[in-house]
Design an enzyme around this catalytic site. Structure first.
Site, PDB file in Angstrom:
ATOM      1  N   SER A  90       2.623  10.837  11.206  1.00 18.57           N
ATOM      2  CA  SER A  90       2.013  12.117  10.144  1.00 18.57           C
ATOM      3  C   SER A  90       2.583  13.453  10.610  1.00 18.57           C
ATOM      4  O   SER A  90       3.422  13.593  12.530  1.00 18.57           O
ATOM      5  CB  SER A  90       0.524  12.305  10.437  1.00 18.57           C
ATOM      6  OG  SER A  90      -0.342  11.478  10.227  1.00 18.57           O
TER       7      SER A  90
HETATM    8  N1  SAH Z   1      -1.987   8.601  14.337  1.00 23.32           N
HETATM    9  C1  SAH Z   1      -0.777   7.921  13.816  1.00 23.32           C
HETATM   10  C2  SAH Z   1      -0.677   7.528  12.108  1.00 23.32           C
HETATM   11  C3  SAH Z   1       0.136   6.240  12.523  1.00 23.32           C
HETATM   12  S1  SAH Z   1      -0.181   6.314   9.939  1.00 23.32           S
HETATM   13  C4  SAH Z   1      -0.479   8.801  14.493  1.00 23.32           C
HETATM   14  O1  SAH Z   1      -0.713   9.382  15.748  1.00 23.32           O
HETATM   15  O2  SAH Z   1       1.073   8.347  14.725  1.00 23.32           O
HETATM   16  C5  SAH Z   1      -1.194   5.524  10.499  1.00 23.32           C
HETATM   17  C6  SAH Z   1      -1.926   3.347  10.919  1.00 23.32           C
HETATM   18  O3  SAH Z   1      -2.795   3.537  10.645  1.00 23.32           O
HETATM   19  C7  SAH Z   1      -0.611   2.825  11.033  1.00 23.32           C
HETATM   20  O4  SAH Z   1       0.163   2.517  12.429  1.00 23.32           O
HETATM   21  C8  SAH Z   1      -1.315   1.476  10.616  1.00 23.32           C
HETATM   22  O5  SAH Z   1      -0.813   0.423  10.902  1.00 23.32           O
HETATM   23  C9  SAH Z   1      -2.676   1.297  11.332  1.00 23.32           C
HETATM   24  N2  SAH Z   1      -3.911   0.573  10.141  1.00 23.32           N
HETATM   25  C10 SAH Z   1      -3.604   0.865   8.998  1.00 23.32           C
HETATM   26  N3  SAH Z   1      -4.867  -0.407   8.793  1.00 23.32           N
HETATM   27  C11 SAH Z   1      -5.781  -0.321   9.926  1.00 23.32           C
HETATM   28  C12 SAH Z   1      -6.619  -1.244  10.182  1.00 23.32           C
HETATM   29  N4  SAH Z   1      -7.112  -1.282   9.109  1.00 23.32           N
HETATM   30  N5  SAH Z   1      -7.386  -0.958  11.608  1.00 23.32           N
HETATM   31  C13 SAH Z   1      -6.613  -0.641  12.564  1.00 23.32           C
HETATM   32  N6  SAH Z   1      -5.276   0.235  12.500  1.00 23.32           N
HETATM   33  C14 SAH Z   1      -4.796   0.121  10.574  1.00 23.32           C
END
Ligand code: SAH
Length: 239
Positions: A90
């Site tokens: 993000s």
């Molecule tokens: N917080 C992260 C942003 C990641 S983007 C950072 O600081 O980099 C969102 C993430 O959520 C992705 O990696 C995606 O694979 C994950 N995601 C999506 N659905 C999910 C689920 N049901 N359970 C766990 N992770 C999930």
């Protein structure tokens, strides 16, 4: 005369080469401290985030070490970045905003759903006592876990799983941060929030405008929601 000039220009050339060497050496060792400071001042403090723990945390976490090598030089830009597998880290301001909304304190236990790069988890871990974080894509979970260990975080636990079900063994959580957009608030996550706890979650259909929603669990266990701002997150997926 001629020899003197050759010696002088050779000396000059050696001096230039040495300086270039020094420059590339320092560039190679760039710890991005200046970029990180500027990011916090311009993108975070200037936009109204005043909590000193959050500003300190964001000045500390080495965001460039949590992104793929080819993205390093963009790590402190005012935007999300690709981290592989179609996912993104993000924008720094969104991380600061979501952290601010849950009012982090040093005695809190926080659940994050969507580890991604591990950056949001690291920012939280600078402030709260423990962060449990779940990632559905195995290689991302593994990479984040390795990187976070290398950065010295011993108060972050990463799990590869579908975060829809939360992490029952460690519940209730003082706060929950979901970083992928869900079409509704997963009931099991709300169930694992302590009374008076806060959850922040982007809600909306895939590729449609989403709202960042603040969910509070009242003392009587009832849910209160408040839309905070329109956002664009990658979708919450299911196994
Ligand atoms: N917080 C992260 C942003 C990641 S983007 C950072 O600081 O980099 C969102 C993430 O959520 C992705 O990696 C995606 O694979 C994950 N995601 C999506 N659905 C999910 C689920 N049901 N359970 C766990 N992770 C999930």
């Amino acid at each position: 005369m001629r020899t003197k000039r050759i010696v002088a220009s050779t000396k000059y050339l050696i001096f230039i080469l040495l300086s270039l060497g020094m420059v590339s050496l320092t560039a190679g060792q760039n710890d991005y401290a200046a970029e990180r400071n500027e990011m916090v001042e311009e993108q975070i403090r200037n936009r109204g985030i005043a909590d000193k723990d959050i500003l300190r945390a964001m000045k500390t976490v080495e965001r460039h070490k949590l992104v793929p090598p080819e993205q390093r030089r963009f790590a402190y830009d005012d935007r999300p970045l690709p981290i592989g597998h179609g996912q993104t880290i993000s924008q720094p301001y969104i991380v600061a905003f979501m952290t601010d909304v849950i009012d982090p304190r040093s005695d809190m236990k926080v659940l994050e759903v969507g580890t991604g790069s591990g950056y949001q988890a690291a920012v939280l871990a600078e402030i709260v006592s423990h962060v449990y974080t779940i990632e559905i894509i195995e290689p991302l979970a593994k990479k984040a876990s390795d990187n976070l260990r290398e950065l010295g975080y011993d108060n972050i636990t990463v799990k590869h799983a579908d975060g829809y079900f939360g992490w029952k063994e460690h519940a209730p959580f003082d706060a929950i941060i979901v970083t992928a957009a869900a079409s509704y608030i997963p009931p099991e996550l709300f169930a694992q929030l302590r009374d008076d706890g806060k959850m922040i979650i982007p809600v909306g259909a895939n590729f449609a405008p989403q709202q960042l929603v603040l969910v509070t669990k009242r003392k009587n266990g009832k849910m209160k929601t408040k839309n905070l701002m329109p956002v664009r997150f990658v979708p919450f997926t299911r196994d």
